[in-house]
Design an enzyme around this catalytic site. Structure first.
Site, mmCIF file in Angstrom:
data_model
loop_
_atom_site.group_PDB
_atom_site.id
_atom_site.type_symbol
_atom_site.label_atom_id
_atom_site.label_comp_id
_atom_site.label_asym_id
_atom_site.label_seq_id
_atom_site.Cartn_x
_atom_site.Cartn_y
_atom_site.Cartn_z
ATOM 1 C CG ASP A 1 -2.829 6.639 -3.835
ATOM 2 O OD1 ASP A 1 -3.989 6.142 -3.762
ATOM 3 O OD2 ASP A 1 -2.162 6.528 -2.912
ATOM 4 C CG HIS B 1 -1.793 1.203 1.287
ATOM 5 N ND1 HIS B 1 -1.872 1.890 2.249
ATOM 6 C CD2 HIS B 1 -2.783 1.547 0.665
ATOM 7 C CE1 HIS B 1 -2.878 2.947 2.260
ATOM 8 N NE2 HIS B 1 -3.421 2.557 1.132
ATOM 9 C CD GLU C 1 -7.391 5.224 -4.331
ATOM 10 O OE1 GLU C 1 -7.970 6.005 -4.069
ATOM 11 O OE2 GLU C 1 -6.934 4.184 -3.574
ATOM 12 C CG HIS D 1 -2.990 9.195 -0.296
ATOM 13 N ND1 HIS D 1 -3.599 10.079 0.411
ATOM 14 C CD2 HIS D 1 -3.673 7.987 -0.628
ATOM 15 C CE1 HIS D 1 -4.862 9.477 0.754
ATOM 16 N NE2 HIS D 1 -4.829 8.152 0.192
ATOM 17 C CD GLU E 1 -2.634 2.277 -3.234
ATOM 18 O OE1 GLU E 1 -3.541 2.849 -3.457
ATOM 19 O OE2 GLU E 1 -1.699 2.761 -2.382
#
Length: 472
Positions: free
Chosen positions: A270, A241, A343, A283, A268
């Site tokens: 963003d 993450h 994401e 993020h 992961e």
């Protein structure tokens, strides 16, 4: 020689500690190396004018004064607070973290004192080496009980210069393909001389893949996790993450490097769009928390964002860590043959998909977004885009599976896991997401036997997997 000198896989020797993630030759770098699975720490050792043994790479301070002409107090007054720790401090940390010490002795005068300090502390796993042959000579004359290593520069005969040493330490990192020289004939010669081999600090994943298959005693690396990455024989895939966000600043290349180097399958990230329609990895919608900038990301151009740093908030070592672009992350993932979970924050689906296609990563990326329209846009762009759905967002499993033909379903610890057998029957992978650090919960996730996990603590999870025999 001792049993630990016949390991089943190469020893991971952290070069000056985990020096890719912390200042070299510091207690922080050595402790982090232990967290990353290092077996030993390579430590550069000098002796001061008042006979103190300390860790420091260079022979002189930044102002040009030779370290061997100064007292330890002089040195402490001239370096950063975390620099130049005493060998006694390093020994204490090594005992606490169960790590060995690979001493690169810079000053011949320090040779015997280093050996005696290690013996007095009861250190068993230690190797003493140097470029200067006088170090090996002095230690042999003093009957040091530790294996002795001759550090070999490029352009010399390793067997000629290593006479009297137990270990040939090849410092060939600046050569193009030095691993090609480590052929059967080379190792046959090593068997004849009874010498073991340690190799240079290596950070390239392809060269490392070659080296770890060689019959070497150890491999040095600024990224000690790269030497023996975790393997999950069950096929379990681990998503990190925001990258290895406990090791390096979240959503940075450093955090992604640590994940892929350690053997985890996914990072992961963003993704936001800039004022000039470029894609960056961050993020928050604003810059304030994780950079030295302020205001919304989308109000800045890429060049403005690239002038900022994305790491000083985490640790001063990362003061020059940039905000990565999506292209940066895609390129890094390809370097490691890794995968990404993207994401979509403010980033438009079309811009993101185009970059994924440009890097030929369509099969190695999956997408999700809080912005439902972004997922619909991605599906409209391509029926091959791999989308994730969260079970918590739907009333029933059928509703979840019927939304945009997802490639995997995410569950949390509070969702009903009774769906798992049905998803397995249908061939739809399950991913459990957990951002905590409770070992009991992580063990429960291991026992669930799902295909994927998305974690804040992947290194702790890997330790538990090894304890349970589902990783090595």
């Amino acid at each position: 020689m001792m049993d630990w000198l016949t390991p089943s896989r190469p020893l991971s020797i952290a070069h000056r500690g985990a020096s890719a993630y912390a200042p070299e030759n510091t207690l922080a770098a050595f402790a982090l190396a232990a967290d990353l699975g290092a077996d030993m720490w390579e430590v550069d050792l000098h002796q001061t004018a008042d006979k103190k043994i300390f860790a420091f790479h260079d022979f002189a301070l930044a102002d040009g004064r030779p370290v061997n002409t100064l007292t330890y107090a002089d040195i402490r007054a001239s370096v950063a607070e975390n620099e130049a720790p005493l060998l006694s401090e390093i020994i204490g940390l090594a005992q606490a973290r169960d790590c060995g010490i690979y001493a690169d002795i810079k000053a011949p005068a320090a040779s015997v004192p280093v050996s005696r300090m290690l013996q007095d502390a009861g250190i068993e796993r230690a190797i003493l080496g140097a470029f200067d042959p006088r170090v090996v000579d002095a230690l042999r004359a003093a009957d040091s009980p530790y294996p002795l290593a001759a550090l070999i520069p490029v352009g010399v005969d390793p067997f000629e210069i290593s006479k009297g040493a137990n270990i040939i330490h090849l410092c060939w990192e600046k050569m193009d393909r030095p691993q090609d020289l480590l052929d059967d004939a080379f190792f046959a010669r090593c068997r004849e001389t009874g010498q073991k081999v340690v190799v240079w600090h290596e950070e390239d994943p392809d060269r490392m893949a070659d080296l770890r298959e060689k019959p070497v005693l150890g491999i040095c690396s600024d990224r000690p996790e790269l030497v023996n990455p975790t393997r999950f024989p069950t096929g379990l895939q681990v998503v990190c993450h925001r990258g290895a966000n406990k090791i390096a600043p979240e959503n940075t290349l450093s955090a992604a490097h640590a994940c892929f180097a350690a053997g985890f399958s996914h990072v992961e990230i963003d993704v936001h769009v800039t004022a000039d329609d470029q894609l960056v990895v961050l993020h928050d919608a604003t810059l304030d928390r994780t950079t030295n900038g302020t205001g919304p990301v989308c109000n800045h151009t890429l060049s403005e964002l690239q002038a900022l740093n994305a790491g000083a908030w985490f640790y001063p070592f990362y003061t020059n860590e940039p905000i990565p672009t999506l292209d940066d992350m895609l390129s890094l993932a390809r370097t490691y043959n890794g995968q990404l979970y993207i994401e979509l924050k403010s980033a438009p689906a079309r811009l993101v998909w185009d970059r994924v296609v440009a890097h030929e990563m369509q099969e190695r990326v999956f997408f999700w977004s809080f912005v439902t329209q972004s997922l619909h846009d991605m599906r409209a762009i391509s029926d091959k885009a791999r989308l994730m759905m969260r079970r918590q967002d739907f009333d029933t499993l059928e509703d979840t599976l019927s939304c945009l033909n997802p490639s995997l379903i995410e569950y949390t610890m509070t969702d009903d896991w009774a769906d798992f057998p049905e998803l397995q029957r249908r061939g739809v992978p399950v991913m459990i997401a957990y951002n905590g650090d409770d070992r009991a919960v992580l063990a429960q996730i291991v026992d669930a036997g799902v295909e994927m996990v998305n974690l804040d603590q992947p290194f702790v999870f890997a330790d538990i997997c090894r304890e349970k025999g589902v990783a090595e």
